[in-house]
Design an enzyme around this catalytic site. Sequence first.
Site, PDB file in Angstrom:
ATOM      1  N   LYS A   1       0.897  -1.164   0.000  1.00 37.98           N
ATOM      2  CA  LYS A   1       0.000   0.000   0.000  1.00 37.98           C
ATOM      3  C   LYS A   1       0.933   1.211   0.000  1.00 37.98           C
ATOM      4  CE  LYS A   1      -1.893   2.899   2.245  1.00 37.98           C
ATOM      5  NZ  LYS A   1      -1.788   4.367   2.113  1.00 37.98           N
TER       6      LYS A   1
ATOM      7  N   GLY B   1       5.776   3.726  10.650  1.00 44.17           N
ATOM      8  CA  GLY B   1       5.026   4.979  10.672  1.00 44.17           C
ATOM      9  C   GLY B   1       4.628   5.348  12.080  1.00 44.17           C
ATOM     10  N   SER B   2       3.431   5.907  12.203  1.00 41.86           N
ATOM     11  CA  SER B   2       3.015   6.445  13.497  1.00 41.86           C
ATOM     12  C   SER B   2       2.511   5.337  14.421  1.00 41.86           C
ATOM     13  CB  SER B   2       1.906   7.477  13.305  1.00 41.86           C
ATOM     14  OG  SER B   2       0.741   6.831  12.843  1.00 41.86           O
ATOM     15  N   ARG B   3       2.522   5.658  15.682  1.00 42.20           N
ATOM     16  CA  ARG B   3       1.978   4.726  16.679  1.00 42.20           C
ATOM     17  C   ARG B   3       0.478   4.537  16.446  1.00 42.20           C
ATOM     18  NH1 ARG B   3       3.831   5.566  22.825  1.00 42.20           N
ATOM     19  NH2 ARG B   3       2.419   4.200  23.903  1.00 42.20           N
ATOM     20  N   ARG B   4      -0.177   5.626  16.091  1.00 38.27           N
ATOM     21  CA  ARG B   4      -1.626   5.527  15.889  1.00 38.27           C
ATOM     22  C   ARG B   4      -1.925   4.592  14.712  1.00 38.27           C
ATOM     23  NH1 ARG B   4      -5.073  10.776  14.632  1.00 38.27           N
ATOM     24  NH2 ARG B   4      -4.207  11.429  16.616  1.00 38.27           N
ATOM     25  N   GLY B   5      -1.187   4.790  13.596  1.00 39.97           N
ATOM     26  CA  GLY B   5      -1.403   3.953  12.410  1.00 39.97           C
ATOM     27  C   GLY B   5      -1.057   2.500  12.697  1.00 39.97           C
ATOM     28  N   GLY B   6       0.093   2.287  13.326  1.00 42.44           N
ATOM     29  CA  GLY B   6       0.539   0.917  13.604  1.00 42.44           C
ATOM     30  C   GLY B   6      -0.428   0.180  14.513  1.00 42.44           C
TER      31      GLY B   6
ATOM     32  N   GLU C   1       6.964  -0.788  13.065  1.00 40.47           N
ATOM     33  CA  GLU C   1       8.000   0.014  13.718  1.00 40.47           C
ATOM     34  C   GLU C   1       7.402   1.390  13.908  1.00 40.47           C
ATOM     35  OE1 GLU C   1      11.656   0.961  11.476  1.00 40.47           O
ATOM     36  OE2 GLU C   1      11.414   2.680  12.792  1.00 40.47           O
TER      37      GLU C   1
ATOM     38  N   CYS D   1      13.300   7.767  12.979  1.00 38.44           N
ATOM     39  CA  CYS D   1      12.798   7.120  14.197  1.00 38.44           C
ATOM     40  C   CYS D   1      13.942   6.841  15.157  1.00 38.44           C
ATOM     41  CB  CYS D   1      12.045   5.851  13.861  1.00 38.44           C
ATOM     42  SG  CYS D   1      13.014   4.782  12.861  1.00 38.44           S
TER      43      CYS D   1
ATOM     44  N   GLU E   1       7.152  11.088  21.412  1.00 36.79           N
ATOM     45  CA  GLU E   1       8.043  11.449  20.309  1.00 36.79           C
ATOM     46  C   GLU E   1       7.643  12.797  19.721  1.00 36.79           C
ATOM     47  OE1 GLU E   1       9.653   8.860  16.556  1.00 36.79           O
ATOM     48  OE2 GLU E   1       7.492   9.126  16.643  1.00 36.79           O
TER      49      GLU E   1
END
Length: 525
Positions: free
Chosen positions: A184, A241-246, A265, A302, A392
């Site tokens: 994606k 990517g982001s914590r929210r996305g992951g 990650e 990161c 972060e």
Amino acid sequence: MTLRGENLIGAEARRGTEAAFRAVEAATGRALEPDFPGADRGDLDRACALAEAAFDTFRETDPEARAGFLEAIAANILDIGDDLVTRCMAETGLPRPRIEGERARTVGQLRLFAGVVREGSYVEARIDPALPDRKPLPRPDLRLRRIAVGPVAVFGASNFPLAFSVAGGDTASALAAGCPVVVKAHPAHPGTSELVGRAIQKAVAACGLPEGTFSLLFDAGQSIGQGLVADPRIAAVGFTGSRRGGTALMAIAAGRPSPIPVYAEMSSINPVLLFPGALAARGAAIGKAFAASLTLGAGQFCTNPGLILALPGPGLDAFLEAAGAALRESPAATMLTPGIQRAYREAVARVAGHAAVTRIAEGAEGGATQGRATLFAADSDVFLADPELQEEMFGASGLVVRCADFAAMRAVLERLEGQLTASLHLAPEDHAAARDLLPLLERRVGRILVDGFGTGVEVAHAMVHGGPYPATSDGRTTSVGSLAIDRFLRPVSYQDVPDALLPAALQAANPLGLPRRIDGTPERR
Ligand SMILES: NC(=O)C1=CN([C@@H]2O[C@H](COP(=O)(O)OP(=O)(O)OC[C@H]3O[C@@H](n4cnc5c(N)ncnc54)[C@H](O)[C@@H]3O)[C@@H](O)[C@H]2O)C=CC1
Ligand SMILES: O=C(O)CCC(=O)C(=O)O
């Protein structure tokens, strides 16, 4: 090379039918041609069906064929030439040397995995021959190898448009394991994604592999990514990517009738421990080197050194003075996307507004697409009292935490969430104090380094680019280096299976010439 804004679905290239988006030139905010209409559900279904159809053939390709395929991808990426570099620079705002270096790293990574596939120990072939006369019971013939888990969904990172994107570490390690890949594309660099995707598609055809070995889908929103993770034909997910996305993707994967692993990650602030001996000997030099690491790539790593722990004293003063001076000189830098720039400004403003946090230095004020370097300081009891201070700030900002003694430093480390890296700056007289903290650091991070900073991950056999949650979703793994292949393999044991029915990896004659263990001991070859 002309960009067409097309999804690559197996051997096909076709424009989507859903909402279109364009790349944004990072430096100016100007929309770039062409538009990228999003894939629709039919495209997603076809990419997954093709990946599933390709799986059994692709995973059994012999080592030379699979290694040759990875090398063909690398060659095709280089063949794109400067078009790839200029498009990537426009989409990300990252400078030419960085993009050229990242291209070399991407190509090197594909070649490293070609070597891993040829060498063959990743298969973990093991043979425990039958012991028919064993008493009281005979032992069966047992043979083990690792096989690919199935088609893998990959979500590329915005901040590494080549090395962590369409042909980046997740894709390279999944393909090396024998897993078809459906990517994606990250919406921040669709043109770069199309160019690299075509390089892979071309390699699939040239190597005579099943077309479903690789597909690339675009989407202006999130439904294709979510649909991909939910699709029963997808067996694992790689994400940066982001914590929210992951965590959103982890929740979808865990909620499936057959849950699958998501190797995400996410966020890390990478503590840097400045020991008194090192600060006394070279505080100013460490400060200068720190500022260079903090501002690298506009701080959008990161591995960015976002948290500095040190005991007060003249050494720390020298560090702060040198780091502050370097940061005040640092120009504002173009950030990857308007969203990332906005998030960075908000994060800096939040920390700046904290009553007990002081601002040590800041870089030049930037324009509307840029980020400004900033260094803050606070005492350890302030840090310990406010969990938000360990969030972060994705950009060139760091927080120095003054620790009255090593007990205070330990207390901060104990409170930290999982991290990718920890850096220790040491002189010989600091070794005893460092030794005391190492067991705790091992529990918190994936990589411990001395007298350096974590930015710039070496792609190598002994690299770990991972760490306990939330640095990654699974601290047992790495997304960089040859061990990354482990994420996409699972063991299968064959008991008393006749030689004629065994996979080549486990046949008596060892036709693939793999390194194997017989009764736990390396086989003599
Ligand atoms: N620690 C790290 O390595 C990185 C951290 N970030 C953080 O992420 C923020 C946003 O950057 P992005 O690169 O846009 O990361 P992101 O996590 O928002 O997006 C990464 C990819 O995941 C997809 N995605 C995100 N949320 C999703 C959801 N709920 N469902 C389905 N797909 C989803 C996006 O479309 C994109 O393809 C940054 O400001 C930074 O804080 C970004 C890049 C690297
Ligand atoms: O520091 C590096 O080379 C890699 C950093 C990274 O993995 C990231 O920023 O996503």
